[in-house]
Design an enzyme around this catalytic site. Structure first.
Site, PDB file in Angstrom:
ATOM      1  N   SER A 230      -1.135  -1.604  -0.961  1.00 21.26           N
ATOM      2  CA  SER A 230      -2.560  -1.306  -1.141  1.00 21.26           C
ATOM      3  C   SER A 230      -2.973  -0.081  -0.352  1.00 21.26           C
ATOM      4  O   SER A 230      -3.876   0.652  -0.746  1.00 21.26           O
ATOM      5  CB  SER A 230      -3.413  -2.492  -0.681  1.00 21.26           C
ATOM      6  OG  SER A 230      -3.505  -3.483  -1.652  1.00 21.26           O
TER       7      SER A 230
ATOM      8  N   HIS B 148     -10.940  -5.314   2.045  1.00 19.72           N
ATOM      9  CA  HIS B 148      -9.847  -4.588   1.394  1.00 19.72           C
ATOM     10  C   HIS B 148     -10.333  -3.331   0.688  1.00 19.72           C
ATOM     11  O   HIS B 148      -9.771  -2.239   0.852  1.00 19.72           O
ATOM     12  CB  HIS B 148      -9.174  -5.546   0.413  1.00 19.72           C
ATOM     13  CG  HIS B 148      -7.897  -5.058  -0.173  1.00 19.72           C
ATOM     14  ND1 HIS B 148      -7.841  -4.358  -1.353  1.00 19.72           N
ATOM     15  CD2 HIS B 148      -6.619  -5.172   0.254  1.00 19.72           C
ATOM     16  CE1 HIS B 148      -6.583  -4.082  -1.640  1.00 19.72           C
ATOM     17  NE2 HIS B 148      -5.813  -4.562  -0.693  1.00 19.72           N
TER      18      HIS B 148
ATOM     19  N   ASN C 279       3.806  -6.425  -2.702  1.00 19.43           N
ATOM     20  CA  ASN C 279       4.313  -6.620  -1.342  1.00 19.43           C
ATOM     21  C   ASN C 279       5.294  -7.773  -1.178  1.00 19.43           C
ATOM     22  O   ASN C 279       5.412  -8.319  -0.084  1.00 19.43           O
ATOM     23  CB  ASN C 279       3.138  -6.885  -0.390  1.00 19.43           C
ATOM     24  CG  ASN C 279       2.154  -5.740  -0.345  1.00 19.43           C
ATOM     25  OD1 ASN C 279       2.541  -4.594  -0.485  1.00 19.43           O
ATOM     26  ND2 ASN C 279       0.888  -6.050  -0.174  1.00 19.43           N
TER      27      ASN C 279
ATOM     28  N   ASP D 285     -11.841  -2.992  -6.644  1.00 16.72           N
ATOM     29  CA  ASP D 285     -11.328  -3.789  -5.530  1.00 16.72           C
ATOM     30  C   ASP D 285     -12.353  -4.872  -5.170  1.00 16.72           C
ATOM     31  O   ASP D 285     -13.037  -5.404  -6.046  1.00 16.72           O
ATOM     32  CB  ASP D 285     -11.056  -2.856  -4.337  1.00 16.72           C
ATOM     33  CG  ASP D 285      -9.842  -3.281  -3.533  1.00 16.72           C
ATOM     34  OD1 ASP D 285      -9.931  -4.335  -2.875  1.00 16.72           O
ATOM     35  OD2 ASP D 285      -8.816  -2.585  -3.557  1.00 16.72           O
TER      36      ASP D 285
END
Length: 873
Positions: free
Chosen positions: A573, A396, A496, A344
Site C-alpha cells: 500500500s 490508510h 502483502n 481508499d
C-alpha cells in the site's frame, strides 16, 4: 512380444488416446443373475475353488489396489458397498495423499434401479475430511466432460471459521478444478454437481514450497451482475452499456428450496457463502446476463505496526531529490494540475499537509454496517477511522494520499512525491470494503456514470488502488476497463502475503502492479510477487527490530478527537503511491503521457534501477522505480510502446508417470505455451533407477523424452521419484522457473492399502477376433479381492478387471479402476489344458489420473455371481 497375441480390436485401442475410443453398446446385466446376486460383493465365504467337471477347470486369483487409491462411498453401482458422504457433519475421511475416484449427479440417471443407486434421486454433494499441509493442492478432474456435466470443487475450513475457497470452471477449462490449503489444518472437501452426471477423480497433491494466499472473501447473499445491452445496442460506450448492478439474493426463496441442505445445519455462514457462489454461476447462464459474480471483500494492503518517527529514507532510494531538480510536479498555466484519485478509506480532510491539495471527492460506501459514518453514499469522503477503538484505526487512505502529494517544502510535516499534484479522495473502504463500492469509485474518478448521480468537474489522470484481494472480479475489471478507455492510468498494490497468487486489481491487464522493496532495494519480506508485478517501489521493512517504515500523514484519535499526525507504516500500500506520485511528476512535464507510453518505458527498464540487461522477474517486475529517470524520460518522450509478451511457460503432457511391474519405458512431451523463448532448459531426476533420454527432435530442450526404469537388484515394492525441469525466460535472464512431476515404479507384486470398491473380473477368449470376446464376468470379493471362474473349458484366455461406478456396463473407463493379468498393456495368455489355474493375482490402478494407460473400455457380459457355476466356452 505378448502384444502379438492381443485381438485386433484391442490392439487398435491400445494405439489410440483415451478420448478416441468408441465405446461399444452397453449390454444390460441379466436380471436373472442380478436377482441371484443380491447386493454388495460378499459372495465368497471361504476362498475355496469348487470342484469342476473333468473337462472343465477353474481360474482364480486376487486383485489388489495401488497404494493411496480410495473410492467415493456412494457411487452409482448398487452392488458396491454404500456409505453416505452427503453430510458435512459426517464426511468421508481420506488421507492427505489420497487419489479418490467418485461419482456425482445433479439429476437422476434414469437407468435400471436394480443396478443403479441414483436412477430417480441425486448425489449432488460428496464431502471428504482431510488434514492438509499449507500449500497442498486439491485437484478435481471431471471425467465425463460436456456442457451439461459440470462438477465444482469447494474447500471449507472445518475449524469453525467461515473461510471458503472454490473452483467453478466450465467450458474448455471445466474438466479440472483446483483449490489449495492456505495453512495447515483440517478441511472439508466438497464435490458439488452443478449440473449433469459425471465420474470424477479427486487428487491430493504434495505440499508446494510456495506460500498460498488465503481464499478470496465476499459478501454472502450479494451478487454483482452485468446485464447485456438491450437488443439492437451494440456499442460498448458507457452511454449505452448497462452498468454492473448490485443484486441482493432472495433469502426466503433460497431457504425454501434448500432447507434440506445439510451444510445449512452444519454451518449457516458457509452455506450462505456457497449458495452465493452457486447462484452467481446460475445467473451467469441466463440469456440476458453477461456475467455475475460475488461482491468480493477487499482489504487495504497495509501491515499494521507500531508508530516510529524517522527520516523519509524511501525518497532518496528512488532518486526523488534529483527528480525534483527537473520538476516538482507544479505546472504552468493554462495547464491544470495533475489529479490523482486515491480510492481508499477516505482522507482526514483537515490534515494541514493535505487540505490545500484536495479536490472534491465522494463517499461510495453503501452499507452503514461497515461505513462508521452512519450513512450511505454521500459527497463527504472524510475518514472517520476504520476501528471503533480509539487509537486503533489505520488512517490508510490518509497515509497513501500523503505519499502521493502531501504539501511539501513548507517547513512542517512530511513531503509528498509530487508537490504540485492534487488528490481526489474517494471513500470505498470502511471496516472492510467490497468490489461494487470500489468499482463505483473508479467510475466517478473517470467521469463515468455511477450511483452518486454526479461526476467531477475533471476526471482523474491517475487512480491509486492500495487495496485488493485474491478474488477475480468482473465488477472491478469492467470499471477498470472503462476507466482505461477514458484515458486514466491505474496503479495498484501487489499485496502483502508473500505469495505468487494473483492479487486483484493489481493482476488485471493494464493495471500497473507494484511490489514493495526494503532499504536494500530487494523485495520486502511480506510483499507478494508473481507474473503480474510490473514495477517495485519502497514499501518499508519493519520486521524483527528493523525500523524502516514509510513515513506519511495520518490522524491520531487516541484521545477521542482526531488530530493531525505522521506515522510509519509498511506494505505494498505504501509502495503503490510512490509509483502513482512519480507518474504524476511525469504527467506534469508531459501532459499527454499515455498508458501505452508508460508501459513501454517500464518494460524497457528506461525508468527503473535495472542498469544492466533489461529483463522482468517475478520479485520486482522490471525493477524499482527511478524518479529521476522517469521525469527525464517524460521530458523527451517519443510516442509508441508495447506490452510485455506472455512469459515462457513449459508444460508436460503427463502430470505423472506410473510404471507397472513389467513396463519399463514411457514417453512425455515438453512444450512451451508462452510467447517468449525458453532458454537453459535442463532435466534432472531424483532416482538412480530412472533415466531420461531426449529424442532426436528435441530443440532448445523442448520435444519428446523417454523415461526408462531399471529394476535390477531392487526388492519388491513401489518406488517414488521426481522429474524436475528448470529453464529461463529469454527476457528474464537469471530467473529460474521450475516444472516437476512424480514417477512411480512397481517392482514385483504389491499388495497395497488402497480401498477397493466392487470390482468386475472379465474372462476373455484370447483367440477371439471379433469385439464380442468376453465369455464370463464375475464379482471379486470386495474385502479380499478374491475371484474365481468356474467351469472353464481348455483354451487360451486373458483376465481384465475394473470398477463400474457409473454403471454404464463397461470397465476401464476414465475415473475407474482398471487392470489386467499380469499388467495392463502387457497382458499374458493364460493357457488351460488339464488342470485348474490359481494365483493369477494382479494390481489395479486408477485410469485417467496418470496412473494407467487405457486399454479400451471392456463390456461386462455374462455376469456370474461368485461361486455360481457357469460355462465359459
Amino acid at each position: 512380444m505378448m502384444a502379438n497375441f492381443l485381438p485386433a480390436w484391442l490392439l487398435r485401442s491400445l494405439s489410440m488416446p483415451i478420448r478416441s475410443h468408441v465405446r461399444p453398446v452397453v449390454m444390460l446385466l441379466s436380471s436373472l443373475w442380478l436377482a441371484a446376486c443380491g447386493g454388495g460383493g460378499g459372495f465368497i465365504e471361504v476362498p475355496k475353488e469348487p470342484d469342476a467337471p473333468a473337462s472343465q477347470f477353474n481360474i482364480s486369483g486376487r486383485l489388489s489396489i495401488a497404494a493411496g487409491i480410495s473410492v467415493d462411498g456412494d457411487t452409482n453401482d448398487r452392488f458396491a458397498e454404500y456409505t453416505n458422504n452427503d453430510d458435512p457433519d459426517n464426511p468421508q475421511i481420506i488421507s492427505n495423499n489420497a487419489l479418490v475416484h467418485g461419482f456425482a449427479s445433479a439429476r437422476g440417471t434414469g437407468g435400471d434401479s436394480s443396478q443403479e443407486r441414483f436412477t430417480s434421486t441425486i448425489d449432488e454433494d460428496d464431502y471428504y475430511q482431510v488434514n492438509l499441509q499449507q500449500g497442498q493442492t486439491v485437484r478435481l478432474q471431471v471425467v465425463d466432460t460436456s456442457v451439461s456435466n459440470d462438477l465444482d470443487l469447494y474447500l471449507l475450513d472445518s475449524s469453525g471459521t467461515n473461510d471458503i475457497d472454490f473452483s467453478q470452471n466450465e467450458g474448455e477449462t471445466g474438466n479440472q478444478e483446483e483449490v489449495s490449503a492456505p495453512t495447515d489444518g483440517e478441511y472439508l472437501i466438497n464435490v458439488n454437481a452443478f449440473s449433469g452426471i459425471s465420474k470424477y477423480i479427486l487428487q491430493i497433491l504434495p505440499a508446494s514450497s510456495t506460500t498460498v494466499a488465503p481464499p478470496a472473501d465476499f459478501v454472502a447473499g450479494e451478487l454483482v451482475v452485468q446485464y447485456k445491452p438491450a437488443v439492437g445496442i451494440a456499442s460498448r460506450s458507457s452511454a449505452t452499456q448497462p452498468r454492473p448492478q448490485l443484486v441482493t439474493m432472495n433469502s426466503a426463496r433460497t431457504a425454501m428450496v434448500s432447507s434440506n441442505d445439510p451444510l445449512q445445519v452444519f454451518n449457516p455462514e458457509l452455506y450462505e457463502k456457497r449458495r452465493t457462489l452457486i447462484e452467481a454461476k446460475r445467473m451467469q447462464k441466463q440469456d440476458d446476463v453477461e456475467w455475475a459474480e460475488p461482491n468480493y471483500i477487499v482489504q487495504p494492503t497495509l501491515i499494521p505496526n507500531d508508530t516510529h518517527y524517522a527520516q523519509q529514507w524511501h525518497y532518496p532510494a528512488i532518486n526523488l531529490p534529483q527528480a525534483w531538480d527537473l520538476s516538482t510536479g507544479d505546472v504552468d498555466a493554462p495547464q491544470e494540475p495533475v489529479i490523482v484519485a486515491v480510492i481508499d478509506t477516505g482522507v482526514y480532510l483537515a490534515h494541514p499537509d493535505l487540505a490545500p491539495k484536495l479536490v472534491p471527492g465522494y463517499d461510495f460506501i453503501s452499507s452503514t454496517s461497515i461505513s462508521r459514518d452512519g450513512d450511505g453514499i454521500d459527497a463527504n469522503p472524510d475518514d472517520p477511522g476504520d476501528s471503533d477503538t480509539p487509537g486503533a484505526s489505520s488512517w490508510h487512505g490518509t497515509h497513501v494520499a500523503g505519499t502521493v502529494a502531501a504539501r511539501s517544502n513548507n517547513g512542517v510535516g512530511v513531503a509528498g512525491v509530487s508537490w504540485g499534484a492534487k488528490i481526489m479522495p474517494l471513500r470505498a473502504l470502511g471496516k472492510i470494503g467490497n468490489t461494487f463500492d470500489i468499482s463505483e469509485s473508479i467510475r466517478f474518478a473517470a467521469r463515468l456514470s455511477n450511483d452518486s448521480g454526479t461526476i467531477p468537474t475533471r476526471k482523474a489522470d491517475i487512480i491509486n488502488l492500495s487495496l485488493g484481494g485474491t478474488g477475480f472480479s468482473n465488477t472491478l475489471l469492467s470499471a477498470i476497463t472503462d476507466a482505461r478507455d477514458a484515458g486514466v492510468i491505474i496503479v495498484a498494490a501487489a499485496g502483502n502475503e508473500n505469495v505468487s497468487t494473483p492479487f486483484y486489481p493489481a493482476a488485471y491487464e493494464g493495471v500497473i502492479g507494484v511490489s514493495a522493496t526494503n532499504p536494500q532495494a530487494t523485495k520486502a519480506s511480506y510483499s507478494n510477487f508473481g507474473t503480474y508485478v510490473d514495477i517495485a517501489a519502497p514499501g518499508g521493512e519493519m520486521q524483527q527490530g528493523v525500523d524502516f517504515g514509510v513515513l506519511s500523514t495520518v490522524a491520531d484519535d487516541s484521545s477521542g478527537v482526531r488530530v493531525p499526525a505522521v506515522a510509519f507504516s509498511q506494505g505494498t500500500s505504501m509502495a503503490a503511491p510512490h509509483v502513482a506520485g512519480v507518474i504524476a511528476l511525469m504527467k506534469a512535464v508531459h501532459p499527454d503521457l499515455t498508458e501505452a507510453e508508460l508501459v513501454s518505458l517500464i518494460s524497457s527498464c528506461a525508468i527503473t534501477n535495472k542498469t544492466t540487461a533489461c529483463g522482468r522477474d517475478n520479485q520486482l517486475g522490471y525493477g524499482q522505480i527511478d524518479a529521476y529517470k522517469a521525469v527525464a524520460e517524460a521530458r523527451r518522450l517519443a510516442a509508441g510502446g508495447t506490452t510485455p509478451a506472455l512469459p515462457a511457460i513449459v508444460q508436460s503432457d503427463k502430470t505423472q508417470l506410473f510404471f507397472a511391474s513389467i513396463v519399463s519405458e514411457q514417453s512425455f512431451v515438453l512444450s512451451n505455451v508462452g510467447d517468449n523463448d525458453v532458454t537453459k532448459l535442463q532435466i534432472t531426476d531424483s532416482s538412480s533407477w530412472l533415466t531420461i533420454t531426449p529424442s532426436a527432435g528435441v530443440s532448445n530442450g523442448l520435444g519428446t523424452y523417454t523415461a526408462s526404469v531399471n529394476r535390477t537388484d531392487l526388492i519388491d515394492g513401489e518406488y517414488a521419484g521426481t522429474i524436475r525441469v528448470t529453464y529461463e525466460d529469454s527476457t528474464a535472464a537469471g530467473v529460474t522457473k521450475t516444472l516437476q512431476f512424480s514417477v512411480t515404479m512397481q517392482v514385483g507384486t504389491v499388495i497395497s492399502a488402497g480401498v477397493m470398491t466392487q470390482q468386475y473380473v472379465l474372462l476373455e477368449d484370447a483367440d477371439c477376433v471379433t469385439e464380442d470376446c468376453v465369455l464370463q464376468t464375475v464379482f471379486a470379493d470386495s474385502s479380499t479381492g478374491y475371484f474365481v471362474f468356474n467351469g472353464v473349458e481348455p483354451g487360451n484366455y486373458r483376465l481384465y478387471a475394473g470398477s463400474d461406478i457409473d454403471v454404464d456396463g463397461l470397465i476401464c473407463g476414465a475415473g475407474e479402476t482398471c487392470g489386467a493379468y499380469p499388467s495392463l498393456g502387457a497382458e499374458q495368455i493364460i493357457r488351460i489344458t488339464d488342470r485348474n489355474v490359481t494365483g493369477r493375482d494382479f494390481l489395479l490402478n486408477l485410469n485417467g489420473a496418470g496412473g494407467v494407460a487405457s486399454s479400451g473400455t471392456l463390456q461386462i457380459q455374462n455376469l456370474q455371481p461368485a461361486g455360481q457355476p457357469g460355462k465359459a466356452r
